[in-house]
Design a protein around this motif. Structure first.
Motif, PDB file in Angstrom:
ATOM      1  N   ASP A 135       0.854  -1.192   0.000  1.00  0.00           N
ATOM      2  CA  ASP A 135       0.000   0.000   0.000  1.00  0.00           C
ATOM      3  C   ASP A 135       0.892   1.246   0.000  1.00  0.00           C
ATOM      4  OD1 ASP A 135      -2.130   1.648   0.172  1.00  0.00           O
ATOM      5  OD2 ASP A 135      -2.556   1.252   2.296  1.00  0.00           O
ATOM      6  N   ILE A 136       1.622   1.431  -1.094  1.00  0.00           N
ATOM      7  CA  ILE A 136       2.473   2.627  -1.177  1.00  0.00           C
ATOM      8  C   ILE A 136       2.249   3.282  -2.535  1.00  0.00           C
ATOM      9  CG2 ILE A 136       4.365   1.915   0.352  1.00  0.00           C
ATOM     10  CD1 ILE A 136       5.906   1.305  -2.357  1.00  0.00           C
ATOM     11  N   GLU A 137       2.588   4.560  -2.597  1.00  0.00           N
ATOM     12  CA  GLU A 137       2.418   5.276  -3.839  1.00  0.00           C
ATOM     13  C   GLU A 137       3.723   5.178  -4.655  1.00  0.00           C
ATOM     14  OE1 GLU A 137      -1.015   8.117  -4.145  1.00  0.00           O
ATOM     15  OE2 GLU A 137       0.588   9.059  -3.012  1.00  0.00           O
ATOM     16  N   ARG A 149       1.606   9.671 -10.141  1.00  0.00           N
ATOM     17  CA  ARG A 149       1.605   8.852  -8.936  1.00  0.00           C
ATOM     18  C   ARG A 149       0.514   7.799  -9.032  1.00  0.00           C
ATOM     19  NH1 ARG A 149       1.836  11.231  -4.135  1.00  0.00           N
ATOM     20  NH2 ARG A 149       3.129  12.902  -4.971  1.00  0.00           N
ATOM     21  N   ASN A 151      -1.081   4.389  -6.685  1.00  0.00           N
ATOM     22  CA  ASN A 151      -1.070   3.404  -5.609  1.00  0.00           C
ATOM     23  C   ASN A 151      -1.528   2.076  -6.213  1.00  0.00           C
ATOM     24  OD1 ASN A 151      -1.935   1.635  -3.517  1.00  0.00           O
ATOM     25  ND2 ASN A 151      -1.881   3.370  -2.102  1.00  0.00           N
ATOM     26  N   GLU A 154      -4.446   0.084  -4.885  1.00  0.00           N
ATOM     27  CA  GLU A 154      -5.778   0.572  -5.245  1.00  0.00           C
ATOM     28  C   GLU A 154      -6.092   0.368  -6.718  1.00  0.00           C
ATOM     29  OE1 GLU A 154      -5.815   4.620  -3.953  1.00  0.00           O
ATOM     30  OE2 GLU A 154      -5.690   3.992  -1.846  1.00  0.00           O
TER      31      GLU A 154
END
Ligand code: GLU
Length: 288
Positions: A135-137, A149, A151, A154
């Motif tokens: 869960d990082i961008e 950017r 994620n 998502e």
């Protein structure tokens, strides 16, 4: 570091106008930077491959004056390198086997998250293999479109890097080969913009360098739809390269002289007048 660019078509049809724009755009950026331009045939998806397309694309490029600095790399001959990368990911527990069907994932937007398969392991067929995404961008600066950017958790979730049939995904093969060919700048159509974050994440997992990225506007048809190679839309004719080459340069906002010129002179003129800062900054526009 010397600039190294590439053109990496998939042999799903003959060279069409959209691919010619990507080829010319990547060639111009590489030559403008005094760098090298390499070719890679992305022939690792046999079900989508069209017989004779690889040879026809490779034969067409020189007719448009686009000569590469080395013999083309064929992904179909690189399976051992993908096996090795895959084994490294598996040893590092970055991947997991997945037997999920579409139905199993229907409640989760068709996506996998949190690094595990929700279906039961099966004996009757091999699994697909997915890469765990955190869960990082992921951020990068596109050479034309600016800061990006994404994620991945998502947008795509844990994504497939090896299919049930055993074929490696475009994402894995592309990353392994961009590193192998020493590519410093990837210039391609903006239909691949949403692959870039996945590729950067894979590069990090494999300890491979991240090249620069520049995504060219996509060629759209009069109705605003992407020209698709598999639709055989707008094939270009290598026997009469000038009209399509002039049109590809105009599409990229490169000045095209009114007088008739042969292919080498037209490309030389384009290179002299090429300025990457003047490339059209949009995700797509239509061909006239
Ligand atoms: N093989 C891909 C295609 O033809 C392009 C891959 C890339 O440039 O990264 O759409």
């Amino acid at each position: 570091m010397t600039y190294r660019g590439r053109f990496a078509p998939s042999p799903t049809g003959h060279l069409h106008f959209g691919s010619l724009v990507a080829a010319v755009g990547s060639w111009l950026c590489a030559r403008h930077a005094g760098g090298q331009w390499l070719l890679r045939m992305e022939d690792i998806d046999p079900p989508r491959e069209v017989a004779g397309a690889a040879a026809s694309i490779l034969a067409a490029l020189p007719a448009f004056g686009l000569d590469a600095d080395a013999a083309p790399l064929f992904q179909s001959q690189r399976i051992a390198a993908y096996d090795e990368a895959f084994e490294r990911l598996r040893a590092a527990d970055r991947v997991f086997p997945c037997w999920c069907s579409r139905n199993d994932l229907a409640g989760a937007d068709g996506m996998h998250r949190d690094g595990h398969c929700v279906a039961r392991a099966r004996q009757d067929r091999p699994p697909a293999w997915r890469l765990r995404v955190p869960d990082i961008e992921v951020t990068f600066d596109d050479g034309l479109l600016g800061p990006q950017r994404e994620n991945l958790r998502e947008s795509v979730g844990d994504f497939v890097i090896r299919r049930i049939e055993g074929f490696y995904s475009y994402q894995l093969a592309c990353v392994v080969d961009d590193a192998f060919q020493g590519i410093t700048e990837v210039v391609r159509g903006s239909d691949l913009l949403d692959s870039t974050a996945r590729q950067i994440w894979l590069q990090r997992c494999l300890g491979m360098p991240t090249p620069g990225y520049l995504h060219l506007p996509l060629v759209l048809d009069a109705e605003g739809y992407k020209l698709s190679k598999s639709d055989q839309a707008h094939p270009v004719d290598p026997a009469a390269p000038l009209p399509a080459l002039r049109q590809a340069l105009a599409f990229l906002s490169v000045p095209v002289p009114a007088v008739r010129m042969n292919v080498p002179d037209l490309l030389a003129h384009a290179l002299t007048n090429f300025d990457p800062a003047l490339l059209p900054q949009c995700s797509g526009h239509s061909v006239a």
